[in-house]
Design a protein around this motif. Structure first.
Motif, PDB file in Angstrom:
ATOM      1  N   ALA A   1      30.092 -18.068 -44.600  1.00 37.79           N
ATOM      2  CA  ALA A   1      30.239 -18.292 -46.039  1.00 37.79           C
ATOM      3  C   ALA A   1      31.582 -18.949 -46.289  1.00 37.79           C
ATOM      4  O   ALA A   1      32.546 -18.727 -45.552  1.00 37.79           O
ATOM      5  N   VAL A   2      31.631 -19.769 -47.328  1.00 37.19           N
ATOM      6  CA  VAL A   2      32.887 -20.406 -47.738  1.00 37.19           C
ATOM      7  C   VAL A   2      33.284 -19.809 -49.080  1.00 37.19           C
ATOM      8  O   VAL A   2      32.457 -19.719 -49.995  1.00 37.19           O
ATOM      9  N   VAL A   3      34.545 -19.387 -49.178  1.00 33.65           N
ATOM     10  CA  VAL A   3      35.007 -18.671 -50.365  1.00 33.65           C
ATOM     11  C   VAL A   3      36.087 -19.487 -51.066  1.00 33.65           C
ATOM     12  O   VAL A   3      37.011 -20.000 -50.427  1.00 33.65           O
ATOM     13  N   PHE A   4      35.951 -19.605 -52.398  1.00 34.63           N
ATOM     14  CA  PHE A   4      36.892 -20.394 -53.193  1.00 34.63           C
ATOM     15  C   PHE A   4      37.537 -19.537 -54.275  1.00 34.63           C
ATOM     16  O   PHE A   4      36.980 -18.524 -54.711  1.00 34.63           O
ATOM     17  N   ASP A   5      38.713 -19.990 -54.733  1.00 35.63           N
ATOM     18  CA  ASP A   5      39.300 -19.413 -55.943  1.00 35.63           C
ATOM     19  C   ASP A   5      38.488 -19.910 -57.129  1.00 35.63           C
ATOM     20  O   ASP A   5      38.154 -21.100 -57.204  1.00 35.63           O
ATOM     21  N   ALA A   6      38.174 -18.988 -58.053  1.00 32.51           N
ATOM     22  CA  ALA A   6      37.451 -19.400 -59.256  1.00 32.51           C
ATOM     23  C   ALA A   6      38.435 -20.032 -60.239  1.00 32.51           C
ATOM     24  O   ALA A   6      39.644 -19.808 -60.168  1.00 32.51           O
TER      25      ALA A   6
ATOM     26  N   PHE B   1      31.443 -15.582 -40.053  1.00 34.01           N
ATOM     27  CA  PHE B   1      32.637 -16.388 -40.287  1.00 34.01           C
ATOM     28  C   PHE B   1      32.833 -16.558 -41.791  1.00 34.01           C
ATOM     29  O   PHE B   1      31.900 -16.948 -42.510  1.00 34.01           O
ATOM     30  N   LEU B   2      34.021 -16.229 -42.281  1.00 35.46           N
ATOM     31  CA  LEU B   2      34.374 -16.390 -43.691  1.00 35.46           C
ATOM     32  C   LEU B   2      35.473 -17.447 -43.781  1.00 35.46           C
ATOM     33  O   LEU B   2      36.547 -17.283 -43.195  1.00 35.46           O
ATOM     34  N   ILE B   3      35.200 -18.519 -44.475  1.00 34.02           N
ATOM     35  CA  ILE B   3      36.155 -19.628 -44.551  1.00 34.02           C
ATOM     36  C   ILE B   3      36.892 -19.583 -45.879  1.00 34.02           C
ATOM     37  O   ILE B   3      36.276 -19.546 -46.948  1.00 34.02           O
TER      38      ILE B   3
END
Length: 891
Positions: A58-63, A9-11
């Protein structure tokens, strides 16, 4: 997707931060720090974990900083407004939260979260894994495949190949082609002017790609469209590049690095405590828990005698009751727990009934042995919401005297900004201790059992812990109350008030159920007539109670103006209907229908069902620790919200009657808040007016309209009254204009005139706002702290609301203090003089008494003296009194 494949799962963390922020508004902790995005994000994260049980995530954010797209097109996302100020400090908290859950938090400078997600999805799908991308972003539809799907948890919707085809008219590779033509206003992707998503979808369905379309512009229908495609061909190519997600980002990760593991409970507890998320603290707490060591059951007479001997010698005792009901007037005792030393406690089971339950001491024996201790005024008693336990013990035939310390009340004073003063939350915040929850011992839902069915061994630890923690909290809270400067308020007002409210709840108030049943029948007839009239005005029947149908009738069938759409349809709230009612009769009738229907369901239908079978009276709960200002509230049922300005509301009050042969006496402070304002602001003109006994609204009208008092019209007085009370609530020109139905300019002039005549009021208002800014609370006449944590909010609307509260809270809170002092003194006098009169209701500035006729004159004098002399002000306190055979008549 096959069940056997490995799942990842990619959030889309950045997308969900914004969605959480806008989904939940104005949530903050007791320091006034915004917590809405953190709370919403946490719940979204937990929903994914609980409902889908992923083993890899994993949780993905804008840098921080621009992505490569900004270099390609400097105007990319240029139309986006700046991040809301109160969201900025929540971002690092959210990222720390993800790490505390032991989940990877991924971001890479120069790329957006979508690029990282696209890269990970491509990599692991190629290795045969099933990928679920948790997002609400349509851009990610381009990466959907037979192994990659999107999940929007906020809409509970899954997007696979079929959904992509339905939205974009083809396979996922067509998504970028359609978006290149249509553009994306949210990201400021230009696209081609005059081509929307539907047209773009049709063109790509026909030509296959942007490049093939641009190579065959002559075959496109419409000269203008051809012209735009030629003129903006490069813009379409640029747009395609901007919307295409990079799936080749260099990332040093492998599948095993995404495995979900146990969260770091210590780190989570620290974050949740800072945010004041009480339920989450309970769920994830790393705090100390009860072992049962030091907690003992009392099952024999010898053990009971030993306990009694210990309690007799104690400087104070903490006690708690376990019962069969949350309603103390219907609750039977199941057991009693005691503590006199931290870490030690006893539980006396009295009525545990289950197969194999141990033999328990006979209830009468236990109560007879304990009665002298409970009734000893000199032995201080400590409790959490002790009023409940006092009433339970009274129902069991034992009076509790010496009520010395209530931890819930102490917390309410010491930490007024806290969202909860419940024992579980206090234990977590003040003692770093996680209590055993009720559901842990009784279960929950349909399988929940009563406490009398709980095994004694389990009950001992749960119940003894309650008494133990209550004692520990008292030791912690006592110095906090002292340090806050509210010890006198606590000892002389709030704690004596506990016994007053216990008596009021015990006595209850009598109602005429037969009268209410007749009233309900009358209301039913009126509702039917209103419904018929509304249907005639609407040109057909519909369900008036359905906001959806009502909106369609008003704004589609009838085409009325001022409609506003929400996510679920047309808004038909009170504000919308009030505006419509100025010009359209149907809206006015709908408001009448709603008001009458609510009165009927809330009062005339509901109250008779709440009459206690044993007493024949209604026993409301008076809540001492709920409001921000110290005012009492009432619940189950709420008797403080019965409207009195409408005929039907007044008739509800007609159903409240005294005991047989008695009368009801209503004693109501006259304009107490304006009198407090005159005192606190030191405004001589107002003081003078009150001292002379003038009509304050007529005097204000005379001052601000510049006319002699005898020239003030009824309309002038009405406007002056609105201004007088508007000032108390920090009302500005806009609010006043709305309240009076006048222009902003005129309202502004009225306010300027008001402050010109009463300059010290303006100074007082600024002083209160400054006090709030300095200490995040304001104080009442008796030193109560009224918390205003939002005073430093970065959100202007929230901050403005806090500033209005800074003006109102000291006044409303002082009024609350004054009537509490009066209640305590009147209660004492009624007992001292052995009168049969009972105080049965408190509603804001009004007290209601059930009085034998023979005591009426004595009680009127007593009540007037204590209410008007409750505190000393620079202006007189005045009480209006009325007597009648029902509440309406008395008021």
């Amino acid at each position: 997707m096959t069940r056997q494949a490995k799942r990842l799962f990619l959030i889309d963390g950045s997308s969900y931060i914004y969605r959480a922020y806008f989904a939940i508004r104005h949530l903050s902790n007791s320091k006034g720090e915004a917590t809405n995005a953190v709370f919403g994000f946490t719940n979204m994260l937990l929903k994914v974990v609980r409902e889908h049980a992923p083993d890899h995530l994993a949780v993905v954010f804008d840098a921080k900083g621009p992505s490569f797209r900004k270099e390609l097109y400097p105007e990319y996302k240029a139309n986006r407004s700046a991040m809301p100020e109160d969201l900025v400090p929540q971002i690092p908290v959210i990222k720390n939260l993800v790490r505390a859950f032991n989940m990877p938090a991924l971001e890479l400078v120069g790329y957006e979260a979508d690029d990282i997600i696209a890269t990970l999805a491509k990599k692991f799908a190629a290795e045969g894994m099933e990928i679920t991308v948790v997002t609400g972003d349509k851009d990610l539809m381009q990466i959907v495949s037979d192994r990659v799907r999107l999940l929007d948890t906020m809409k509970d919707k899954v997007f696979g190949l079929e959904e992509v085809a339905e939205r974009f008219g083809g396979t996922p590779d067509k998504v970028v082609e359609v978006q290149a033509l249509a553009g994306d206003s949210s990201d400021n992707v230009p696209g081609v002017p005059g081509i929307g998503e539907k047209t773009a979808r049709d063109l790509i369905a026909e030509f296959g790609s942007v490049e093939h379309l641009l190579a065959n512009i002559d075959k496109v229908k419409g000269k203008k469209r051809q012209e735009n495609l030629r003129d903006f061909a490069e813009q379409a190519r640029l747009s395609r590049e901007l919307v295409t997600l990079r799936d080749d980002v260099q990332l040093e990760v492998d599948y095993d690095s995404f495995v979900l593991s146990e969260p770091d409970r210590g780190a989570l507890t620290a974050i949740f405590k800072e945010m004041e998320f009480h339920k989450l603290i309970q769920e994830f707490s790393s705090d100390e828990r009860a072992t049962g060591e030091g907690y003992r059951a009392v099952l024999s007479e010898a053990e009971l005698d030993a306990l009694v001997a210990t309690l007799k010698k104690a400087p104070r005792i903490a006690f708690d009751t376990e019962t069969t009901s949350l309603d103390p007037t219907r609750a039977d005792l199941v057991g009693i727990s005691f503590a006199v030393t931290p870490g030690e406690a006893w539980y006396i089971p009295l009525a545990h009934r289950y197969l194999g339950a141990p033999e328990q001491l006979e209830r009468r024996l236990v109560l007879d042995r304990l009665r002298p201790l409970f009734e000893d005024q000199a032995l201080p008693k400590v409790g959490q919401n002790i009023k409940y336990d006092v009433l339970v013990m009274r129902r069991a035939g034992v009076e509790v005297r010496g009520i010395a310390f209530d931890t819930m009340v102490a917390s309410y004073l010491a930490n007024p900004a806290a969202k909860s003063h419940g024992m579980d939350n206090l234990a977590a915040e003040l003692l770093s201790y996680k209590t055993i929850s009720y559901s842990e011992v009784t279960g929950s839902g349909r399988s929940q059992i009563g406490f009398d069915e709980v095994e004694v061994e389990k009950a001992v630890v749960y119940a003894a812990e309650d008494a133990d923690i209550t004692l520990r909290l008292a030791e912690k809270l006592a110095p906090m109350v002292e340090e806050s400067g509210q010890q006198q308020l606590f000892a002389e007002v709030e704690m004596p008030l506990v016994a007053v409210l216990a008596d009021m709840e015990w006595d209850g108030v009598r109602i005429d159920a037969g009268f209410l049943e007749k009233l309900s029948a009358e209301m039913e007839v009126k509702l039917a007539a209103l419904e018929k009239e509304i249907h005639q005005l609407a040109g057909g029947s519909f369900n008036i109670g359905s906001p959806k149908q009502l909106g369609e009738v008003l704004f589609e069938r009838l085409g009325l103006p001022r409609g506003k759409k929400t996510k679920t349809g047309w808004s038909t709230d009170v504000e919308v209907l009030n505006k419509l009612a100025e010009e359209h009769e149907i809206a006015a009738r709908i408001l009448d229908f709603r008001s009458l229907a609510k009165l009927k369901s809330t009062y005339s239908d509901a109250l008779p069902k709440l009459v206690h079978p044993d007493t024949g009276r209604i026993h409301t709960s008076f809540n001492q620790t709920v409001t921000a200002t110290g005012r009492l509230s009432s619940s189950e049922p709420n008797l403080q919200n019965i409207p009195i300005r409408t005929e039907e509301g007044s008739r509800i009050r007609e159903a409240f009657i005294p005991a047989q042969g008695n009368l009801l006496l209503s004693a109501d402070y006259s304009q107490v808040e304006l009198r407090i304002l005159a005192h606190m602001a030191g405004e001589e003109v107002l003081r003078e007016s009150f001292e002379r006994g003038e009509d304050i609204h007529r005097r204000t009208a005379s001052e601000i309209f510049g006319v002699f008092p005898d020239m003030v019209t009824a309309e002038m007085r009405r406007q002056a009254k609105t201004i007088n009370f508007g000032v108390l609530y920090g009302m500005g020109a806009f609010g006043l204009a709305k309240a009076l139905g006048i222009g902003n300019k005129e309202a502004k002039q009225y306010i300027e005139n008001y402050f010109a005549r009463y300059p010290k009021v303006s100074g007082f208002m600024e002083q209160m706002k400054e006090q709030a800014r300095e200490q995040a609370y304001v104080t009442t006449l008796l030193g109560r702290h009224c918390a205003i944590p939002e005073i430093h909010s970065r959100n202007g609307a929230v901050r403005g609301y806090a500033e209005r509260n800074a003006i109102n809270y000291p006044i409303q809170g002082s009024a609350a203090d004054i009537i509490k002092v009066a209640m305590v003194r009147i209660h004492e006098r009624l007992q001292q003089e052995k009168l049969k009169t009972r105080m049965v209701l408190q509603v804001h500035d009004e007290l209601v008494f059930d009085v034998p006729e023979a005591e009426l004159e004595q009680v009127k004098a007593l009540v007037k003296k204590e209410m008007e002399g409750a505190v000393e002000l620079d202006v007189p306190l005045v009480v209006d009194m009325g007597v009648g055979k029902n509440w309406r008549e008395a008021h």
